[in-house]
Design an enzyme around this catalytic site. Structure first.
Site, PDB file in Angstrom:
ATOM      1  N   LYS A  70      24.890  48.959  59.185  1.00  0.00           N
ATOM      2  CA  LYS A  70      23.597  48.562  58.633  1.00  0.00           C
ATOM      3  C   LYS A  70      24.608  47.995  56.991  1.00  0.00           C
ATOM      4  CE  LYS A  70      21.194  51.390  59.007  1.00  0.00           C
ATOM      5  NZ  LYS A  70      21.305  52.746  59.772  1.00  0.00           N
ATOM      6  N   ARG A 103      12.041  53.592  57.319  1.00  0.00           N
ATOM      7  CA  ARG A 103      12.512  54.123  58.493  1.00  0.00           C
ATOM      8  C   ARG A 103      11.501  54.990  59.535  1.00  0.00           C
ATOM      9  NH1 ARG A 103      18.235  55.551  56.598  1.00  0.00           N
ATOM     10  NH2 ARG A 103      19.108  56.607  58.136  1.00  0.00           N
ATOM     11  N   ARG A 120      33.757  57.836  60.083  1.00  0.00           N
ATOM     12  CA  ARG A 120      33.854  57.363  58.664  1.00  0.00           C
ATOM     13  C   ARG A 120      33.943  58.543  57.313  1.00  0.00           C
ATOM     14  NH1 ARG A 120      27.715  55.756  58.195  1.00  0.00           N
ATOM     15  NH2 ARG A 120      27.016  57.785  58.664  1.00  0.00           N
ATOM     16  N   ARG A 129      30.722  62.636  54.732  1.00  0.00           N
ATOM     17  CA  ARG A 129      30.077  62.822  53.983  1.00  0.00           C
ATOM     18  C   ARG A 129      29.516  64.310  54.452  1.00  0.00           C
ATOM     19  NH1 ARG A 129      25.561  57.603  55.238  1.00  0.00           N
ATOM     20  NH2 ARG A 129      24.328  59.453  56.232  1.00  0.00           N
ATOM     21  N   ARG A 143      20.815  65.546  65.352  1.00  0.00           N
ATOM     22  CA  ARG A 143      19.300  65.349  64.433  1.00  0.00           C
ATOM     23  C   ARG A 143      19.075  63.286  64.226  1.00  0.00           C
ATOM     24  NH1 ARG A 143      14.998  67.052  65.109  1.00  0.00           N
ATOM     25  NH2 ARG A 143      13.500  66.623  63.479  1.00  0.00           N
TER      26      ARG A 143
HETATM   27  P1  ADP Z   1      22.779  57.717  57.806  1.00  0.00           P
HETATM   28  O1  ADP Z   1      22.076  56.023  58.599  1.00  0.00           O
HETATM   29  O2  ADP Z   1      24.191  57.974  58.426  1.00  0.00           O
HETATM   30  O3  ADP Z   1      22.041  57.787  58.351  1.00  0.00           O
HETATM   31  P2  ADP Z   1      21.342  56.361  55.250  1.00  0.00           P
HETATM   32  O4  ADP Z   1      23.028  56.992  54.314  1.00  0.00           O
HETATM   33  O5  ADP Z   1      21.236  55.768  55.723  1.00  0.00           O
HETATM   34  O6  ADP Z   1      22.213  57.246  56.332  1.00  0.00           O
HETATM   35  O7  ADP Z   1      20.844  57.709  54.842  1.00  0.00           O
HETATM   36  C1  ADP Z   1      21.102  59.176  54.746  1.00  0.00           C
HETATM   37  C2  ADP Z   1      20.389  60.750  54.856  1.00  0.00           C
HETATM   38  O8  ADP Z   1      18.950  59.956  53.708  1.00  0.00           O
HETATM   39  C3  ADP Z   1      19.266  60.230  56.148  1.00  0.00           C
HETATM   40  O9  ADP Z   1      20.091  61.014  57.048  1.00  0.00           O
HETATM   41  C4  ADP Z   1      17.952  61.110  55.378  1.00  0.00           C
HETATM   42  O10 ADP Z   1      18.238  62.149  55.486  1.00  0.00           O
HETATM   43  C5  ADP Z   1      17.804  60.267  54.683  1.00  0.00           C
HETATM   44  N1  ADP Z   1      17.296  58.555  53.971  1.00  0.00           N
HETATM   45  C6  ADP Z   1      17.960  57.560  53.817  1.00  0.00           C
HETATM   46  N2  ADP Z   1      16.994  56.297  54.140  1.00  0.00           N
HETATM   47  C7  ADP Z   1      15.569  57.436  54.475  1.00  0.00           C
HETATM   48  C8  ADP Z   1      14.004  56.700  54.248  1.00  0.00           C
HETATM   49  N3  ADP Z   1      14.202  56.134  54.540  1.00  0.00           N
HETATM   50  N4  ADP Z   1      13.167  57.418  54.173  1.00  0.00           N
HETATM   51  C9  ADP Z   1      13.158  59.283  54.705  1.00  0.00           C
HETATM   52  N5  ADP Z   1      15.133  60.116  54.579  1.00  0.00           N
HETATM   53  C10 ADP Z   1      16.016  58.694  54.330  1.00  0.00           C
END
Ligand code: ADP
Ligand code: ZN
Length: 221
Positions: A13, A88, A127, A162, A173
């Site tokens: 993405k 999400r 990654r 990360r 999870r």
């Molecule tokens: P990934 O898609 O690999 O989980 P992201 O960088 O998109 O990584 O997000 C990292 C973390 O940030 C997620 O696991 C979540 O805890 C939090 N996060 C990101 N976007 C949202 C969202 N829209 N709502 C709630 N938590 C979010």
């Protein structure tokens, strides 16, 4: 133009959003990147968000939704945004529709990236991200390595993994939450007639950059 990137972790993405943003000038708004920046800056928001992120859980809407709402009012967002990591959940999607509605805007395109599960896990494990908190460059040590091992091409800082990508429990999870909470958005946006599904997989030799190239053709029309 309001574009949403949908797809599980590790489907690319961020890569696709980054290319689209660079080519169109529409800013990429990644909630994960905003959270990580706040975590390394040790802001109040970052400290709160990290309680959830480090274990692979979603950050509550009370924190996430106002953060996105605020970001949409920035000057650079007046011609639209590419949302990467938001919404999400169905609730977040409904709240986004409300926000956009008030601004006289709507979701124009939702890109749903689909990658086989075994490849997804492989990609999360390989990654790496730049440790410089103002540079959010992302690499894959197998598929898209930096020119010099362990060093960011863009700014020369060391790369790191990360925290949530190095913990198998957090990985599982996140994938579970994706299936349960985020995947219903596919139907939500399909019903609105704005969904476009794209397969990203090494098995068909189609990676994020290829998808981005095709999307640019559509967007520019
Ligand atoms: P990934 O898609 O690999 O989980 P992201 O960088 O998109 O990584 O997000 C990292 C973390 O940030 C997620 O696991 C979540 O805890 C939090 N996060 C990101 N976007 C949202 C969202 N829209 N709502 C709630 N938590 C979010
Ligand atoms: Zn960097």
């Amino acid at each position: 133009m309001i574009i949403i990137m949908l797809g599980a972790q590790g489907t690319g993405k961020g890569t696709v959003a980054g290319i689209l943003s660079k080519e169109t000038g529409i800013p990429q708004v990644s909630t994960g990147d905003i959270f990580r920046k706040n975590i390394s800056d040790k802001t109040e928001l970052g400290i709160k968000a990290n309680e959830y992120i480090s274990s692979g859980n979603l950050v509550p809407d009370e924190i996430t939704v106002p953060m996105v709402q605020d970001r949409l009012t920035w000057d650079d967002a007046k011609n639209g945004v590419i949302l990467d990591g938001f919404p999400r959940t169905i609730e977040q999607a409904e709240k986004l529709d409300e926000m956009l509605n008030k601004m006289g805007k709507k979701v124009d395109l939702v890109v749903n990236l689909v990658t086989p599960r075994d490849e997804i896990i492989d990609r999360m494990v390989t990654r790496r991200i730049c440790s410089n908190k103002d540079c959010k460059a992302s690499y894959n040590i197998k598929l898209d390595p930096p020119k010099v091992e362990g060093i960011c091409d863009k700014c020369g800082s060391p790369l790191k993994q990360r925290e949530d990508d190095s913990d198998p429990e957090a990985i599982n999870r996140r994938l579970e939450i994706y299936e349960e909470k985020t995947s219903p958005l596919v139907k939500y946006y399909e019903d609105k007639g704005v969904l476009r599904t794209e397969k990203v997989s090494i098995s068909i030799n189609r990676m994020g950059a290829d998808v981005a190239k095709d999307l640019l053709e559509i967007i520019k029309k």
